[in-house]
Design a protein around this motif. Structure first.
Motif, PDB file in Angstrom:
ATOM      1  N   ARG A   1       1.159  -1.224   0.088  1.00  0.00           N
ATOM      2  CA  ARG A   1      -0.027  -0.022  -0.093  1.00  0.00           C
ATOM      3  C   ARG A   1       0.845   1.310   0.104  1.00  0.00           C
ATOM      4  O   ARG A   1       0.621   2.315  -0.851  1.00  0.00           O
ATOM      5  CB  ARG A   1      -0.890   0.133   1.231  1.00  0.00           C
ATOM      6  CG  ARG A   1      -1.717   1.183   1.331  1.00  0.00           C
ATOM      7  CD  ARG A   1      -2.622   1.325   2.559  1.00  0.00           C
ATOM      8  NE  ARG A   1      -3.458   2.542   2.644  1.00  0.00           N
ATOM      9  CZ  ARG A   1      -4.946   2.596   2.762  1.00  0.00           C
ATOM     10  NH1 ARG A   1      -5.405   1.433   3.096  1.00  0.00           N
ATOM     11  NH2 ARG A   1      -5.205   3.909   2.809  1.00  0.00           N
ATOM     12  N   GLU A   2       1.982   1.165   0.712  1.00  0.00           N
ATOM     13  CA  GLU A   2       2.692   2.484   0.634  1.00  0.00           C
ATOM     14  C   GLU A   2       3.552   2.545  -0.334  1.00  0.00           C
ATOM     15  O   GLU A   2       3.560   3.916  -0.843  1.00  0.00           O
ATOM     16  CB  GLU A   2       3.788   2.425   1.824  1.00  0.00           C
ATOM     17  CG  GLU A   2       3.300   2.371   3.469  1.00  0.00           C
ATOM     18  CD  GLU A   2       4.083   1.924   4.623  1.00  0.00           C
ATOM     19  OE1 GLU A   2       3.899   2.281   5.644  1.00  0.00           O
ATOM     20  OE2 GLU A   2       5.037   0.835   4.325  1.00  0.00           O
ATOM     21  N   LYS A   3       4.008   1.567  -1.104  1.00  0.00           N
ATOM     22  CA  LYS A   3       4.670   1.640  -2.476  1.00  0.00           C
ATOM     23  C   LYS A   3       3.634   2.230  -3.477  1.00  0.00           C
ATOM     24  O   LYS A   3       3.877   3.220  -4.200  1.00  0.00           O
ATOM     25  CB  LYS A   3       5.080   0.260  -3.079  1.00  0.00           C
ATOM     26  CG  LYS A   3       6.122  -0.218  -2.265  1.00  0.00           C
ATOM     27  CD  LYS A   3       6.477  -1.698  -2.715  1.00  0.00           C
ATOM     28  CE  LYS A   3       7.450  -2.579  -1.775  1.00  0.00           C
ATOM     29  NZ  LYS A   3       7.718  -3.802  -2.523  1.00  0.00           N
ATOM     30  N   ASP A   4       2.277   1.530  -3.499  1.00  0.00           N
ATOM     31  CA  ASP A   4       1.236   2.088  -4.285  1.00  0.00           C
ATOM     32  C   ASP A   4       1.031   3.744  -4.243  1.00  0.00           C
ATOM     33  O   ASP A   4       0.704   4.587  -5.066  1.00  0.00           O
ATOM     34  CB  ASP A   4       0.049   1.491  -4.223  1.00  0.00           C
ATOM     35  CG  ASP A   4      -0.205   0.096  -4.612  1.00  0.00           C
ATOM     36  OD1 ASP A   4       1.035  -0.265  -5.155  1.00  0.00           O
ATOM     37  OD2 ASP A   4      -0.733  -0.780  -4.276  1.00  0.00           O
ATOM     38  N   GLU A   5       0.686   4.209  -2.816  1.00  0.00           N
ATOM     39  CA  GLU A   5       0.578   5.556  -2.500  1.00  0.00           C
ATOM     40  C   GLU A   5       1.918   6.470  -2.991  1.00  0.00           C
ATOM     41  O   GLU A   5       1.557   7.518  -3.636  1.00  0.00           O
ATOM     42  CB  GLU A   5       0.289   5.706  -0.838  1.00  0.00           C
ATOM     43  CG  GLU A   5      -0.767   5.027  -0.430  1.00  0.00           C
ATOM     44  CD  GLU A   5      -1.016   5.309   1.121  1.00  0.00           C
ATOM     45  OE1 GLU A   5       0.040   5.450   1.695  1.00  0.00           O
ATOM     46  OE2 GLU A   5      -2.094   4.871   1.522  1.00  0.00           O
TER      47      GLU A   5
END
Length: 91
Positions: A58-62
């Motif tokens: 999720r952090e990578k996607d954000e």
């Protein structure tokens, strides 16, 4: 029996993060002091961080979304008329 000396460790953490962390610790029946002591014991025992410091998916996607959108134009909607015009432009 030898008497242990204590060292105070003070850190500043974002208030919301601290409150959320305190809530989790409460559910686990731990205090922040106990959790930090546990962390330090594992740090010493393992000779490094007791977890892998990496980003979640999720952090990578954000971060990817932030990177993609940095050049997108921003429309300031300061008046009700501008909001209405903006909302109706896709019709």
């Amino acid at each position: 029996m030898t008497q242990s000396t204590k060292k105070r460790i003070q850190v500043q953490v974002d208030r919301v993060l601290a409150d959320e962390g305190d809530a989790v610790l409460t559910e686990l029946g731990l205090t922040p002091t106990a959790a930090i002591t546990m962390f330090y014991k594992r740090l010493v025992a393992e000779g490094g961080l007791p977890f892998s410091p990496k980003l979640t998916q999720r952090e990578k996607d954000e971060l990817a979304i932030q990177k993609i959108t940095t050049t997108w134009p921003v429309t300031e909607l300061k008046t009700p008329e501008l909001i209405k015009k903006w909302a109706e432009k896709d019709d």
